[in-house]
Scaffold this motif. Structure first.
Motif, short mmCIF file in Angstrom:
data_model
loop_
_atom_site.label_atom_id
_atom_site.label_comp_id
_atom_site.label_asym_id
_atom_site.label_seq_id
_atom_site.Cartn_x
_atom_site.Cartn_y
_atom_site.Cartn_z
N VAL A 54 0.86 -1.25 0.09
CA VAL A 54 -0.09 0.09 -0.08
C VAL A 54 0.96 1.17 0.01
N PRO A 55 0.55 2.26 -0.93
CA PRO A 55 1.45 3.48 -0.89
C PRO A 55 1.14 4.14 0.43
N VAL A 56 1.99 4.44 1.51
CA VAL A 56 1.98 5.14 2.69
C VAL A 56 2.22 6.45 2.40
N THR A 57 1.01 7.44 2.64
CA THR A 57 1.27 8.85 2.32
C THR A 57 1.66 9.70 3.43
N ASP A 58 1.77 10.99 3.30
CA ASP A 58 2.24 11.72 4.33
C ASP A 58 0.94 12.03 5.29
N THR A 59 0.13 12.03 4.66
CA THR A 59 -1.40 12.36 5.37
C THR A 59 -1.75 11.02 6.12
N MET A 60 -1.50 10.02 5.78
CA MET A 60 -1.83 8.78 6.44
C MET A 60 -0.95 8.97 7.69
N ILE A 61 0.44 9.16 7.70
CA ILE A 61 1.28 9.29 8.80
C ILE A 61 0.84 10.37 9.78
N THR A 62 0.55 11.58 9.33
CA THR A 62 0.08 12.52 10.07
C THR A 62 -1.02 12.05 11.07
N PHE A 63 -2.09 11.13 10.44
CA PHE A 63 -3.37 10.71 11.18
C PHE A 63 -2.70 9.71 12.15
N VAL A 64 -1.73 9.02 11.86
CA VAL A 64 -1.34 7.88 12.89
C VAL A 64 -0.64 8.57 14.04
N ASN A 65 0.03 9.50 13.64
CA ASN A 65 0.67 10.31 14.75
C ASN A 65 -0.21 11.06 15.77
N SER A 66 -1.36 11.16 15.39
CA SER A 66 -2.36 11.93 16.43
C SER A 66 -3.31 10.71 16.77
N MET A 67 -3.09 9.60 16.80
CA MET A 67 -4.01 8.24 17.29
C MET A 67 -3.77 8.41 18.93
N PRO A 68 -4.62 7.78 19.52
CA PRO A 68 -4.55 7.81 21.15
C PRO A 68 -3.23 6.93 21.27
N GLU A 69 -2.69 7.15 22.43
CA GLU A 69 -1.49 6.69 23.08
C GLU A 69 -1.73 5.08 23.00
N GLU A 70 -2.88 4.76 24.00
CA GLU A 70 -2.85 3.26 24.08
C GLU A 70 -3.13 2.46 22.68
N LYS A 71 -3.50 3.00 21.49
CA LYS A 71 -3.73 2.44 20.36
C LYS A 71 -2.48 2.25 19.70
N LEU A 72 -1.51 3.33 19.81
CA LEU A 72 -0.15 3.00 19.32
C LEU A 72 0.59 2.26 19.96
N GLN A 73 0.55 2.13 21.29
CA GLN A 73 1.44 1.04 22.03
C GLN A 73 0.90 -0.30 21.48
N GLU A 74 -0.20 -0.56 21.35
CA GLU A 74 -0.52 -1.82 20.97
C GLU A 74 -0.06 -2.16 19.48
N ALA A 75 -0.16 -1.16 18.83
CA ALA A 75 0.82 -1.17 17.21
C ALA A 75 1.87 -1.67 17.47
N TYR A 76 2.60 -0.86 18.17
CA TYR A 76 4.23 -0.99 18.36
C TYR A 76 4.58 -2.38 18.78
N THR A 77 3.71 -2.99 19.87
CA THR A 77 3.94 -4.00 20.35
C THR A 77 3.96 -5.37 19.31
N GLN A 78 2.72 -5.13 18.64
CA GLN A 78 2.75 -5.89 17.40
C GLN A 78 3.50 -6.02 16.44
N LEU A 79 4.26 -4.99 15.94
CA LEU A 79 5.16 -4.62 15.21
C LEU A 79 6.44 -5.37 15.66
N SER A 80 6.82 -5.24 16.86
CA SER A 80 7.83 -5.84 17.38
C SER A 80 7.78 -7.41 17.60
N ALA A 81 6.71 -7.68 17.75
CA ALA A 81 6.34 -9.05 17.92
C ALA A 81 6.53 -9.91 16.62
N LEU A 82 5.92 -9.34 15.44
CA LEU A 82 5.88 -9.76 14.24
C LEU A 82 7.10 -9.47 13.32
N TRP A 83 7.90 -8.55 13.80
CA TRP A 83 9.04 -8.31 12.70
C TRP A 83 9.92 -9.24 12.51
#
Length: 853
Positions: free
Chosen positions: A555-584
């Motif tokens: 999927v082409p990741v755009t600047d706007t998509m990154i901006t949206f993710v930057n402003s996500m709730p912290e708890e949602k981001l932490q879940e995403a970080y954890t899964q990324l680290s586990a699956l990497w």
């Protein structure tokens, strides 16, 4: 303004004008002893109609008119014939009146051109009773005038641009208008199109606005394809493209090219250059135009001097350039000239978000009949304005956000005010809007739960992004329906329902987040706003990751998509970080996990910049092994204001695009078998790193520290960018290997010439040799202190003295050392350097000792 013509160019221009518009033109033609310059013939039914034309560059006074009348009179009684005099210089008083009584048409060249323009259908489409005209009229009535705020000053945007429209300064014929997403760039071009079309219709402007949405082009285009796209959608299919090109080049059109960034995000560097070449075609001969984009989409990679590379390759091939070679070089020179105007010396205006006062005024004007709704919306926006110092949550000045909130104002009025009191981020605002739209659809038709509709819209956003198509036709739409609701439709079929797909299709295509495409050829649907599509897609990708099932498709990741993710709730981001680290570590099994690093990296660095460095952030996401091998990364910035230590990074067999390693320590890293495209290695340290079998494209390497780095088997198509002083050089693979070798890298065998030729003082030595090549006696003082030698007289003197010391140059007896010339043995040495790109081994010690790395 009438063009300047000669007695030769005017008949040619008139001939071209008629031929472009479907006439057969011949001439001169003689009848009854008189000769007429041109005859334009057009079929009308089964008969021919002729236009007899006398062009002249002189003003037509009474005497000249009598002369032309005598020439045209023999054709007076021919059925359907027209007689015409064309004079760019005009007609003396009384001549036009006489011509009318005698049935002769009189035009200046501009008047004749205007008769062929036939743009009334387009004007009616923009200003009449069409849906598009009503949409533009409604926008104009509520439009809040934005400001430019940049180094050129602070001005009202539309007023300044209208002044620019009438400005004939060719150095300002093109403007680039930049602004972050949602600042109203598209609305600005739409308002300008409507207002400038009115000026044209009223005769107050000579330029007709052509507005083209570049976001419709997810693939490389040429200038004719761009124009065909516009003509097909704006009631102008009757105009030949060649004639429209002439309208543009003759200054009768102003181009409004909207959304360069939304096109460029899908294209690689070379495709973007090809698109800029298409814009160069349109911009020729002083045409005026505006290009809108988010900032920073004109990257260093797009400043490539391709002409320089081509010329070096062809001139160094030891054969004369043939006609085709020269044509290619000249074409690239023209494109480079465009980049010089567009990129390096561009006039760039920055569109500012609306002020708080402008926002309140816009909302109240839009909701003048709904004061309760206006109060709710302005109250919500004021909460966001409290955080204006943080751009990630400062939304209320963005017209696109205001538009979204106005779309859901009725639902907002039903909410408890306490729900709107909390601090809201960009993610929260969009989430609120999307939820309200889902509930609106549920109230309209309760056949699908809001979560089901939301999943479908996310999948549709995924489909349009992957296919790089702004709109989807019915077949593609139904394909997504079947993918998302396969089990639901299977159950319906078991229950005896045969039209389940048709029902879902009819329901989903009317979702309030979607709108019908402006493409008139087929029924198509698209998201009402591009940022809404990007929000849905970003949310979908994060949800998939958190569920442990990352989206496998690229999927082409755009600047706007990154901006949206930057402003996500912290708890949602932490879940995403954890899964990324586990699956990497198992990313070969989980396709698509690498694009999640691209999506999440910005948020990780934004939220932790003050607490930890780049290396610690990367370890959190991919582990201590620093393993980026076998992955694809786009747009990741590993630089920061502090020293970044990524030593021993493993990026083997990876693909990196637009990835930044400025001043990063990459010593001992492994980039073997990789491809890096439009990346930045400025002042990076790659000492001892492995870059074997690398493909490097358009990557900046200025200041690269590469002692002991392995660059063997560098792909022959590799290119790099290097700044030497103020100049940006493009290095082909040969020069790149030479540069790397000179800086201590391990490379394949290199011609020593290419190790030194990029030094800013090398050309001093080269030009001294070129002068000495003729074998004549030359003034030593001139060689050492004039021409290129002026930049470094000390080096020039040392080089001349070195040539004398090794016996390649001699001093003429009896001249007191003032005259020098080559010796018999020295002549082939200077020839090899100045003509054959070869450094004789006797000269190497000088370059090794006197030219810096």
């Amino acid at each position: 303004m009438e063009q300047k013509f000669t007695a030769i160019s005017l008949p040619a221009a008139v001939r071209w004008l008629f031929e472009t518009n479907g006439y057969d033109v011949s001439g001169p033609v003689e009848r009854g002893g008189v000769e007429v310059e041109l005859v334009a013939t057009q079929l009308s039914g089964f008969s021919e109609q002729n236009v007899y034309i006398e062009p002249t560059v002189q003003q037509v006074d009474a005497l000249r008119y009598d002369e032309y009348l005598a020439k045209l009179t023999p054709f007076r009684n021919e059925p359907g014939a027209q007689r015409m005099i064309i004079s760019p210089a005009g007609f003396a008083p009384g001549v036009k009146e006489r011509a009318v009584t005698e049935g002769i048409l009189t035009f200046t060249y501009d008047e004749l051109f205007a008769n062929f323009e036939r743009v009334q259908p387009y004007l009616s489409y923009i200003l009449g009773d069409s849906r598009q005209a009503k949409t533009l009229q409604a926008l104009d009535e509520v439009y809040e005038e934005p400001n430019f705020d940049d180094k050129y000053g602070n001005q009202w945007a539309t007023r300044h641009l209208t002044e620019w429209l009438h400005d004939e300064d060719k150095d300002r014929s093109w403007l680039i208008i930049v602004g972050e997403y949602g600042t109203g760039k598209t609305a600005l071009t739409e308002v300008l199109q409507k207002r400038w079309a009115e000026l044209y219709q009223q005769g107050l402007s000579p330029r007709l606005p052509f507005r083209i949405e570049l976001r419709d082009f997810a693939k490389q285009f040429d200038s004719r394809g761009l124009l065909h796209h516009f003509l097909d959608r704006n009631e102008l299919t009757h105009l030949p493209v060649s004639f429209v090109e002439s309208m543009i080049s003759n200054g009768r059109v102003v181009l409004l090219l909207d959304g360069y960034d939304e096109m460029a995000q899908y294209l690689n560097v070379r495709e973007r250059r090809a698109c800029l070449e298409a814009l160069a075609d349109l911009a020729s001969n002083g045409a005026k135009g505006i290009l809108t984009s988010r900032p920073n989409y004109f990257t260093e990679a797009e400043e490539l001097r391709v002409f320089e590379v081509l010329y070096q390759k062809l001139s160094g091939s030891h054969r004369p350039m043939d006609v085709l070679d020269r044509a290619v070089v000249e074409q690239e020179r023209e494109v480079d000239s465009l980049l010089e105007r567009f990129v390096l010396n561009r006039v760039e205006r920055s569109l500012r978000d609306l002020t708080y006062e402008q926002t309140i005024e816009l909302v109240r004007r839009r909701l003048k009949d709904d004061p309760e709704g206006a109060e709710v919306v302005t109250g919500l926006l004021s909460k966001v304005f409290r955080n204006e110092e943080d751009r990630n949550v400062s939304l209320s000045g963005k017209p696109v956000i205001i538009t979204y909130l106005l779309d859901v104002v009725e639902e907002l009025k039903k909410d408890d005010n306490e729900d709107l009191e909390r601090k809201m981020s960009e993610w929260d605002i969009y989430n609120l809007i999307v939820n309200k739209l889902m509930l609106r659809d549920w109230a309209r038709t309760a056949t699908l739960f809001p979560t089901e509709r939301l999943l479908f819209l996310q999948k549709l956003a995924l489909h349009t992004s992957i296919s790089q198509q702004k709109s989807v036709n019915e077949a593609s739409f139904r394909e997504v329906v079947r993918t998302v609701f396969e089990s639901k439709m299977t159950r319906k079929r078991i229950e005896g329902v045969t039209d389940a797909e048709d029902s879902l299709f009819d329901d989903l295509r009317s979702s309030t987040t979607l709108t019908r495409s402006t493409d008139k050829s087929t029924a198509q649907w698209q998201f009402s706003h591009n940022s809404l599509r990007e929000f849905l897609l970003a949310g979908y990708l994060i949800d998939c990751l958190v569920d442990g099932k990352p989206e496998p498709q690229s999927v082409p990741v755009t600047d706007t998509m990154i901006t949206f993710v930057n402003s996500m709730p912290e708890e949602k981001l932490q879940e995403a970080y954890t899964q990324l680290s586990a699956l990497w570590p198992s990313r070969k099994m989980h396709k698509g996990i690498d694009q999640m690093l691209t999506l999440l990296w910005g948020a990780k660095r934004h939220n932790e910049r003050k607490n930890q460095g780049v290396a610690a952030s990367l370890r959190d996401l991919i582990g201590d092994s620093f393993d980026l091998s076998n992955c694809t990364l786009t747009g990741v910035n590993f630089s920061s204001g502090d020293d970044v230590d990524l030593r021993n990074l493993n990026a083997s067999s990876s693909i990196m695009t637009d990835t930044v390693f400025t001043e990063v320590n990459l010593a001992g890293s492994n980039f073997s078998e990789s491809a890096i495209d439009a990346c930045v290695l400025t002042n990076a340290d790659v000492s001892g790193a492995d870059f074997s079998n690398l493909l490097m494209l358009d990557t900046e390497i200025t200041g690269l520290v590469c002692t002991g780095a392995n660059f063997t088997n560098l792909t022959k198509d590799s290119t790099a960018l290097l700044r030497v002083g103020k100049d940006l050089h493009v290095l082909d693979a040969t020069r790149l290997r030479g540069y790397l070798k000179r800086r201590g890298a391990v490379t394949d065998p290199v011609n020593p010439y290419f190790m030194y030729c990029l030094d800013q003082n090398f050309d001093i030595c080269e030009k001294i040799c070129r002068v000495l090549l003729d074998g004549a006696w030359h003034q030593r003082l001139g060689l050492e202190q004039r021409g290129a030698s002026e930049r470094n007289v000390r080096l020039a003197k040392k080089f001349v003295q070195f040539l004398i010391s090794v016996g390649h140059v001699q001093i003429k007896n009896g001249t007191g050392g003032k005259l020098i010339g080559t010796t018999q043995s020295g002549r082939p040495v200077v020839a090899r350097l100045s003509e054959n790109a070869q450094i004789d081994e006797t000269l190497l010690p000088f370059f090794e000792q006197n030219l810096s790395q």
